[in-house]
Design a protein around this motif. Structure first.
Motif, PDB file in Angstrom:
ATOM      1  N   GLU A 191      -7.540  13.558   6.240  1.00  0.00           N
ATOM      2  CA  GLU A 191      -7.784  14.932   5.807  1.00  0.00           C
ATOM      3  C   GLU A 191      -8.423  15.013   4.427  1.00  0.00           C
ATOM      4  OE1 GLU A 191      -3.803  16.512   8.184  1.00  0.00           O
ATOM      5  OE2 GLU A 191      -3.879  16.573   5.993  1.00  0.00           O
ATOM      6  N   GLU A 192      -8.035  14.095   3.535  1.00  0.00           N
ATOM      7  CA  GLU A 192      -8.462  14.215   2.139  1.00  0.00           C
ATOM      8  C   GLU A 192      -9.603  13.278   1.753  1.00  0.00           C
ATOM      9  OE1 GLU A 192      -7.477  16.519  -0.009  1.00  0.00           O
ATOM     10  OE2 GLU A 192      -6.243  17.390   1.591  1.00  0.00           O
ATOM     11  N   HIS A 193     -10.116  12.532   2.709  1.00  0.00           N
ATOM     12  CA  HIS A 193     -11.198  11.585   2.401  1.00  0.00           C
ATOM     13  C   HIS A 193     -12.385  12.284   1.750  1.00  0.00           C
ATOM     14  CE1 HIS A 193     -13.842   8.099   2.844  1.00  0.00           C
ATOM     15  NE2 HIS A 193     -14.748   8.935   3.321  1.00  0.00           N
ATOM     16  N   ASP A 194     -12.800  13.413   2.298  1.00  0.00           N
ATOM     17  CA  ASP A 194     -13.974  14.099   1.762  1.00  0.00           C
ATOM     18  C   ASP A 194     -13.710  14.726   0.397  1.00  0.00           C
ATOM     19  OD1 ASP A 194     -15.391  13.369   3.983  1.00  0.00           O
ATOM     20  OD2 ASP A 194     -15.239  15.325   4.982  1.00  0.00           O
ATOM     21  N   ASN A 195     -12.445  14.863   0.027  1.00  0.00           N
ATOM     22  CA  ASN A 195     -12.091  15.359  -1.305  1.00  0.00           C
ATOM     23  C   ASN A 195     -11.963  14.234  -2.328  1.00  0.00           C
ATOM     24  OD1 ASN A 195     -11.899  18.124  -0.551  1.00  0.00           O
ATOM     25  ND2 ASN A 195      -9.863  17.753   0.311  1.00  0.00           N
ATOM     26  N   GLY A 196     -12.170  12.993  -1.880  1.00  0.00           N
ATOM     27  CA  GLY A 196     -12.116  11.863  -2.793  1.00  0.00           C
ATOM     28  C   GLY A 196     -10.713  11.385  -3.114  1.00  0.00           C
ATOM     29  N   VAL A 197      -9.702  11.898  -2.393  1.00  0.00           N
ATOM     30  CA  VAL A 197      -8.320  11.473  -2.634  1.00  0.00           C
ATOM     31  C   VAL A 197      -8.041  10.224  -1.797  1.00  0.00           C
ATOM     32  CG1 VAL A 197      -5.885  12.095  -2.425  1.00  0.00           C
ATOM     33  CG2 VAL A 197      -7.557  13.818  -3.145  1.00  0.00           C
ATOM     34  N   ARG A 198      -7.614   9.162  -2.467  1.00  0.00           N
ATOM     35  CA  ARG A 198      -7.284   7.918  -1.766  1.00  0.00           C
ATOM     36  C   ARG A 198      -5.803   7.895  -1.401  1.00  0.00           C
ATOM     37  NH1 ARG A 198      -9.742   3.152  -5.458  1.00  0.00           N
ATOM     38  NH2 ARG A 198      -8.487   4.222  -7.048  1.00  0.00           N
ATOM     39  N   VAL A 199      -5.480   7.217  -0.297  1.00  0.00           N
ATOM     40  CA  VAL A 199      -4.101   7.142   0.184  1.00  0.00           C
ATOM     41  C   VAL A 199      -3.786   5.709   0.584  1.00  0.00           C
ATOM     42  CG1 VAL A 199      -2.419   7.968   1.877  1.00  0.00           C
ATOM     43  CG2 VAL A 199      -4.198   9.525   1.030  1.00  0.00           C
ATOM     44  N   THR A 200      -2.702   5.192   0.037  1.00  0.00           N
ATOM     45  CA  THR A 200      -2.281   3.818   0.324  1.00  0.00           C
ATOM     46  C   THR A 200      -0.823   3.801   0.767  1.00  0.00           C
ATOM     47  OG1 THR A 200      -3.793   2.883  -1.322  1.00  0.00           O
ATOM     48  CG2 THR A 200      -1.917   1.517  -0.665  1.00  0.00           C
ATOM     49  N   SER A 201      -0.542   3.041   1.815  1.00  0.00           N
ATOM     50  CA  SER A 201       0.833   2.744   2.205  1.00  0.00           C
ATOM     51  C   SER A 201       1.146   1.300   1.835  1.00  0.00           C
ATOM     52  CB  SER A 201       1.035   2.922   3.718  1.00  0.00           C
ATOM     53  OG  SER A 201       1.019   4.280   4.084  1.00  0.00           O
ATOM     54  N   VAL A 202       2.264   1.090   1.160  1.00  0.00           N
ATOM     55  CA  VAL A 202       2.727  -0.252   0.793  1.00  0.00           C
ATOM     56  C   VAL A 202       3.967  -0.555   1.620  1.00  0.00           C
ATOM     57  CG1 VAL A 202       3.492  -1.760  -1.074  1.00  0.00           C
ATOM     58  CG2 VAL A 202       1.833   0.058  -1.543  1.00  0.00           C
ATOM     59  N   TYR A 203       3.966  -1.719   2.273  1.00  0.00           N
ATOM     60  CA  TYR A 203       5.061  -2.113   3.144  1.00  0.00           C
ATOM     61  C   TYR A 203       5.750  -3.354   2.590  1.00  0.00           C
ATOM     62  CZ  TYR A 203       2.543   0.907   6.421  1.00  0.00           C
ATOM     63  OH  TYR A 203       1.901   1.965   7.012  1.00  0.00           O
ATOM     64  N   PRO A 204       6.713  -3.169   1.675  1.00  0.00           N
ATOM     65  CA  PRO A 204       7.405  -4.340   1.154  1.00  0.00           C
ATOM     66  C   PRO A 204       8.428  -4.867   2.165  1.00  0.00           C
ATOM     67  CG  PRO A 204       7.635  -2.408  -0.294  1.00  0.00           C
ATOM     68  CD  PRO A 204       7.167  -1.943   1.038  1.00  0.00           C
ATOM     69  N   GLY A 205       8.579  -6.202   2.170  1.00  0.00           N
ATOM     70  CA  GLY A 205       9.721  -6.779   2.856  1.00  0.00           C
ATOM     71  C   GLY A 205      10.957  -6.569   2.007  1.00  0.00           C
ATOM     72  N   ARG A 206      12.019  -7.243   2.340  1.00  0.00           N
ATOM     73  CA  ARG A 206      13.273  -7.057   1.603  1.00  0.00           C
ATOM     74  C   ARG A 206      13.071  -7.402   0.128  1.00  0.00           C
ATOM     75  NH1 ARG A 206      18.803  -7.383   4.819  1.00  0.00           N
ATOM     76  NH2 ARG A 206      18.093  -6.768   6.893  1.00  0.00           N
ATOM     77  N   THR A 207      13.431  -6.461  -0.708  1.00  0.00           N
ATOM     78  CA  THR A 207      13.200  -6.566  -2.147  1.00  0.00           C
ATOM     79  C   THR A 207      14.534  -6.493  -2.878  1.00  0.00           C
ATOM     80  OG1 THR A 207      11.047  -5.480  -1.876  1.00  0.00           O
ATOM     81  CG2 THR A 207      11.975  -5.529  -4.102  1.00  0.00           C
ATOM     82  N   ALA A 208      14.692  -7.335  -3.891  1.00  0.00           N
ATOM     83  CA  ALA A 208      15.938  -7.377  -4.665  1.00  0.00           C
ATOM     84  C   ALA A 208      16.106  -6.080  -5.441  1.00  0.00           C
ATOM     85  CB  ALA A 208      15.926  -8.577  -5.603  1.00  0.00           C
ATOM     86  N   SER A 209      17.066  -5.261  -5.018  1.00  0.00           N
ATOM     87  CA  SER A 209      17.248  -3.940  -5.620  1.00  0.00           C
ATOM     88  C   SER A 209      18.638  -3.431  -5.255  1.00  0.00           C
ATOM     89  CB  SER A 209      16.196  -2.966  -5.087  1.00  0.00           C
ATOM     90  OG  SER A 209      16.401  -2.737  -3.702  1.00  0.00           O
ATOM     91  N   PRO A 210      19.105  -2.380  -5.923  1.00  0.00           N
ATOM     92  CA  PRO A 210      20.384  -1.780  -5.521  1.00  0.00           C
ATOM     93  C   PRO A 210      20.395  -1.343  -4.054  1.00  0.00           C
ATOM     94  CG  PRO A 210      19.754  -1.003  -7.694  1.00  0.00           C
ATOM     95  CD  PRO A 210      18.583  -1.781  -7.171  1.00  0.00           C
ATOM     96  N   MET A 211      19.259  -0.869  -3.545  1.00  0.00           N
ATOM     97  CA  MET A 211      19.207  -0.492  -2.134  1.00  0.00           C
ATOM     98  C   MET A 211      19.460  -1.698  -1.236  1.00  0.00           C
ATOM     99  SD  MET A 211      16.118   1.198   0.143  1.00  0.00           S
ATOM    100  CE  MET A 211      16.239   2.821  -0.587  1.00  0.00           C
ATOM    101  N   GLN A 212      18.885  -2.836  -1.611  1.00  0.00           N
ATOM    102  CA  GLN A 212      19.077  -4.037  -0.808  1.00  0.00           C
ATOM    103  C   GLN A 212      20.527  -4.519  -0.849  1.00  0.00           C
ATOM    104  OE1 GLN A 212      18.229  -6.271   2.023  1.00  0.00           O
ATOM    105  NE2 GLN A 212      16.485  -5.191   1.103  1.00  0.00           N
ATOM    106  N   ALA A 213      21.161  -4.365  -2.007  1.00  0.00           N
ATOM    107  CA  ALA A 213      22.579  -4.709  -2.107  1.00  0.00           C
ATOM    108  C   ALA A 213      23.400  -3.833  -1.167  1.00  0.00           C
ATOM    109  CB  ALA A 213      23.058  -4.544  -3.545  1.00  0.00           C
ATOM    110  N   LYS A 214      23.058  -2.531  -1.076  1.00  0.00           N
ATOM    111  CA  LYS A 214      23.762  -1.630  -0.168  1.00  0.00           C
ATOM    112  C   LYS A 214      23.544  -2.036   1.282  1.00  0.00           C
ATOM    113  CE  LYS A 214      23.971   3.188   1.364  1.00  0.00           C
ATOM    114  NZ  LYS A 214      23.429   4.564   1.192  1.00  0.00           N
ATOM    115  N   VAL A 215      22.307  -2.406   1.613  1.00  0.00           N
ATOM    116  CA  VAL A 215      22.006  -2.826   2.983  1.00  0.00           C
ATOM    117  C   VAL A 215      22.838  -4.043   3.365  1.00  0.00           C
ATOM    118  CG1 VAL A 215      20.225  -3.883   4.426  1.00  0.00           C
ATOM    119  CG2 VAL A 215      19.694  -1.831   3.108  1.00  0.00           C
ATOM    120  N   HIS A 216      22.894  -5.025   2.475  1.00  0.00           N
ATOM    121  CA  HIS A 216      23.685  -6.223   2.765  1.00  0.00           C
ATOM    122  C   HIS A 216      25.156  -5.870   2.950  1.00  0.00           C
ATOM    123  CE1 HIS A 216      20.173  -8.632   1.913  1.00  0.00           C
ATOM    124  NE2 HIS A 216      20.851  -9.729   2.152  1.00  0.00           N
TER     125      HIS A 216
END
Length: 229
Positions: A161-186
């Motif tokens: 939708e926003e390509h013609d407006n010059g707005v770029r969009v990126t999705s980043v897909y990290p694997g398991r990352t050392a963080s408080p969220m990961q501690a909760k998951v474990h």
């Protein structure tokens, strides 16, 4: 000066990204869930501005931001905040679904909608920190994976939708990352948590910043980051 709005700056990947951008002198606008958190951010990142809005309640984000001063132009909107709660479909109640869908999907959509005018002015960049769960779903990850699959769809549609407006969009897909969220998951998985086994948040921050620093003649659409050991 380059201006970034960042969600999730309190810990993990968000904190690593905010610290790196702050250290190089960029202008930060940090979204906090409440006034106390905003005060913490202001002390941690001198000179940064804050906005207060609760991502778990996306229906009120517009009202909350209407009472605060938004940047006139915006170079990037970095959606890094997220929540996770595991469990089998047979046991998950609507409150658990709503919590993850609201925070991980509906709130990013609403925040993007509200800030698109500023992003269009500067031909800015929207980054969604997704997850490996946004590409595949495992047992007991249904609600979280659904929110992240939806986030991929949001990013892909926004990009078209926003390509013609010059707005770029990126999705980043990290694997398991050392963080408080990961501690909760474990903890929810009943497993011992060893952060040394997983990706350092600084490594994901490097990947994300590479994407937003790319010259405007190119765009990274999807970026997958996996543990190297």
């Amino acid at each position: 000066m380059t201006t970034h709005v960042i969600t999730g700056a309190g810990s993990g990947i968000g904190a690593a990204v905010a610290a790196r951008l702050h250290a190089r002198g960029d202008d930060l606008v940090l979204l906090a869930r409440d006034a106390g958190r905003a005060k913490e951010f202001a002390a941690r990142y001198p000179g940064a501005r804050t906005l207060v809005a609760d991502l778990s309640d996306p229906d009120r984000i517009s009202w909350a931001l209407s009472h605060q001063e938004l940047p006139d132009r915006l170079d990037s909107l970095l959606h890094i905040a997220g929540v996770v709660d595991l469990g089998p479909v047979a046991d998950l109640r609507p409150v658990t679904w709503h919590q993850q869908l609201n925070t991980n999907l509906v709130a990013p959509a609403e925040l993007t909608r509200l800030l698109l005018p500023q992003l269009r002015v500067s031909q800015g960049h929207v980054v969604f920190v997704n997850s490996g769960a946004g590409l595949r779903a495992s047992a007991e990850w249904s609600a979280y994976a659904a929110s992240k699959h939806g986030l991929k769809a949001l990013a892909d549609s926004l990009r078209a939708e926003e390509h013609d407006n010059g707005v770029r969009v990126t999705s980043v897909y990290p694997g398991r990352t050392a963080s408080p969220m990961q501690a909760k998951v474990h903890s929810q998985e009943g497993k011992e948590y060893d952060p040394a086994r997983w990706i350092d948040p600084e490594s994901v921050a490097t990947a994300l910043i590479t994407a937003i620093d790319l010259p405007k003649d190119a765009e990274i659409n999807d970026l997958t980051v996996r543990p190297g050991r």
